[in-house]
Scaffold this active site. Structure first.
Site, short mmCIF file in Angstrom:
data_model
loop_
_atom_site.label_atom_id
_atom_site.label_comp_id
_atom_site.label_asym_id
_atom_site.label_seq_id
_atom_site.Cartn_x
_atom_site.Cartn_y
_atom_site.Cartn_z
N ASN A 1 0.62 -1.04 0.13
CA ASN A 1 0.00 0.00 0.02
C ASN A 1 0.80 1.35 0.22
OD1 ASN A 1 0.79 0.54 2.79
ND2 ASN A 1 -0.76 -0.60 3.64
N GLU B 1 3.43 1.41 2.79
CA GLU B 1 4.47 0.57 2.77
C GLU B 1 5.56 1.00 1.74
OE1 GLU B 1 1.66 -3.16 4.35
OE2 GLU B 1 1.89 -2.72 2.38
N ASP C 1 -5.34 -7.80 2.08
CA ASP C 1 -5.32 -9.38 1.88
C ASP C 1 -6.08 -9.99 0.75
OD1 ASP C 1 -3.32 -9.75 4.11
OD2 ASP C 1 -5.07 -9.72 5.23
#
Length: 341
Positions: free
Chosen positions: A216, A219, A287
């Site tokens: 994301n 990150e 996820d």
């Protein structure tokens, strides 16, 4: 023609292939290697203030246990109909048994879920309370985990299991939440497969050589070491991540701004967010993106098609509170609705 108009025109042309990919999700065999965790939600009604200390006394009402961390990734794959093998560690405790029980109910193969008696199952317990006829609010969260890595023996056992499964699965997913499962020995075993998708919160360079990464925005910023504030810095970050990871593709998810995919062609592809209004909770949405995207790649879909399906899946789960999963039927319905907009 605007970016969105161009995208939706391409989406319409690709719709038959997208549906075909969705219908073949159940044929894909996937191994998920990750930090398996449990999320506990305990709720109760406030009875009174304790005489022992200035704290509330709650009368317990419910305790709900749901998969968290890499365990949520496992359940996303299972909900989408794939044949799933889970690999990781749980503690010799009730929480570890709960994760195994959840997996069993979803027909997940748990032979690779190994018990580590030296470390507890990673557990996040949220305690919430309410007065009569009032809204329930979180009071405190208790985290249970160990900062120690698994022993070298257990690391090798897990790596050996992964190597044994490589020829029996269509893809491998590394779900790294920083809880110690994905050591270098385990990572190297996973990277032996030809299709490896990485969803890691930090230190992406450890997985260099994987097929695709799905960070994301925060990150990605941590990985490149600078802020991603505009289109120029976004494109620079995508190219820097490609070099760092030596991957075939990098997908940076950007919340309400959609997703941008980078590959070695040097032509980034942006996909708009499909759901900008009915967003209640983005917990675990990454996820879901990874699961749908990986299964699409497992059916032979292109990177662009896989990214579209990952985006579509995320647009569904963010409508629910807490970690959630979606299904192939729900994705088909969402795709049909999207094509009508």
């Amino acid at each position: 023609m605007s970016l969105d108009e161009d995208f939706f025109a391409r989406l319409g042309e690709s719709a038959p292939r997208l549906v075909d990919s969705l219908e073949r999700f159940a044929q894909v065999r996937v191994l998920v290697v990750g930090d398996l965790a449990l999320d506990e939600f305990m709720t109760g009604e406030v009875e009174r203030v304790s005489r022992e200390a200035p704290v509330m006394i709650l009368r317990h009402e419910t305790t709900r246990q749901v998969p968290g961390g890499g365990a949520n990734s496992v359940c996303n794959f299972a909900a989408l109909g794939a044949s799933v093998k889970a690999a990781g560690f749980v503690g010799d405790d009730d929480q570890g048994q709960a994760i195994r029980r959840i997996f069993s109910h979803m027909n997940v193969d748990t032979q690779g879920v190994m018990v580590d008696g030296d470390r507890p199952t990673v557990t996040k317990t949220r305690i919430s309370g309410h007065a009569r006829q009032s809204v329930t609010q979180q009071i405190v969260r208790i985290d249970r985990k160990s900062d120690a890595f698994p022993s070298l023996t257990r690391q090798q056992q897990l790596a050996d299991y992964i190597r044994q499964q490589i020829d029996h699965v269509d893809c491998v997913v590394c779900s790294d939440y920083g809880d110690g499962v994905l050591t270098q020995a385990v990572i190297q075993a996973a990277l032996a497969h030809s299709l490896v998708v990485v969803d890691a919160q930090q230190a992406l360079h450890r997985f260099a050589g994987a097929t695709m990464f799905t960070p994301n925005l925060p990150e990605a910023e941590k990985a490149v070491g600078y802020a991603i504030a505009d289109e120029s810095s976004l494109y620079q970050a995508g190219n820097d991540l490609l070099r760092t990871t030596q991957a075939d593709g990098v997908l940076i998810t950007r919340g309400g701004d959609g997703m941008t995919f980078f590959d070695k062609t040097g032509h980034p592809q942006s996909i708009p967010a499909f759901n900008r209004t009915d967003v209640f909770d983005v917990t675990g949405a990454g996820d879901t993106v990874t699961a749908a995207l990986t299964l699409a790649l497992g059916t032979g879909a292109s990177f662009w098609e896989a990214t579209v399906l990952g985006n579509l899946a995320a647009s569904i789960v963010v409508r629910e509170f807490g970690t959630a999963t979606t299904t192939v039927n729900a994705m088909k319905q969402a795709l049909s609705a999207l094509l009508l907009t």
